[in-house]
Design an enzyme around this catalytic site. Sequence first.
Site, mmCIF file in Angstrom:
data_model
loop_
_atom_site.group_PDB
_atom_site.id
_atom_site.type_symbol
_atom_site.label_atom_id
_atom_site.label_comp_id
_atom_site.label_asym_id
_atom_site.label_seq_id
_atom_site.Cartn_x
_atom_site.Cartn_y
_atom_site.Cartn_z
ATOM 1 N N ALA A 1 -3.178 -8.440 3.366
ATOM 2 C CA ALA A 1 -3.874 -7.159 3.328
ATOM 3 C C ALA A 1 -4.039 -6.669 1.890
ATOM 4 C CB ALA A 1 -3.090 -6.115 4.122
ATOM 5 N N THR A 2 -5.219 -6.209 1.564
ATOM 6 C CA THR A 2 -5.535 -5.557 0.284
ATOM 7 C C THR A 2 -6.726 -4.639 0.545
ATOM 8 O OG1 THR A 2 -7.079 -7.298 -0.306
ATOM 9 C CG2 THR A 2 -4.860 -7.548 -1.119
ATOM 10 N N THR A 3 -7.045 -3.658 -0.186
ATOM 11 C CA THR A 3 -6.515 -3.085 -1.414
ATOM 12 C C THR A 3 -6.174 -1.623 -1.139
ATOM 13 O OG1 THR A 3 -7.867 -4.564 -2.789
ATOM 14 C CG2 THR A 3 -7.168 -2.513 -3.820
#
Length: 271
Positions: A43-45
């Site tokens: 998971a990002t950002t």
Amino acid sequence: MNSLFTYTGSSSFSEFLGVHAPNLLPARNESLAAPVGDEIPHATTIVAATCAGGVVMAGDRRATSGNIISQRDIEKVFRTDDYSCMGIAGTASTGLELARLYRVELEHYEKTEGRSLSTEGKAHRLATMIRGNLPMAMQGLVVVPLFAAYDPSHDTGRIFSYDVGGGPYEQREFHSIGSGSIFARGSLKKLYRENSSPQDTVLACLHALYDAADDDSATGGPDVMRKIWPVVSVITADGFRRLPDDEVAEFVESMLERRMTAPEGPTAPLR
């Protein structure tokens, strides 16, 4: 209720769990015998910025497994109590578990002690939990959160970042984490204004996520066709508030309208 649990002996829920059900803690899961690769969703950002009387945190909705988009609408920003929230970057499953456990940790402390932790106490309690995940981080299950809170003793918002060994490190004005963080932080450098209204700060954070998605393939921009919008939370003296999708959509539409004539985004005025 079993009398064994009427008094836990500690204000820390994770310590209590470590004694009575250690297998439920992420760091005690020894089922992974070898490092894992890109097959687990990441998971990002996440971005966060202080505003007049509080703090704003926003996160994109994309999760990736290597070069594959594994989920388009994952949520990465979570309420942890009435005046704080955390966003996650890294291994999605571990981050989601950490966010749930941390929320219970704060609730457990408040119930056993009859008061809430201070902002510094909350930040350091999260650091301890991250440090406990270090064995799994060494196997590739790295999760690095971003913590934001309204501090009533200072009537201001505060932001804390971490590394895999814990931390915490207090950040001034704004910060970002995740694969698109370098681009988001560069965007906030030109758009952030101290003591801006929560609304203006929300818009600046959305611009930062858009700039991150423009240069980082692991970061997802607003999906207008599917109506998938970033998760945006605002914390002030009134408490934690997650903006509803229709409100975020209005901010996104305003941002995209400006981007139609200025694709690179608004410029910072020279002082």
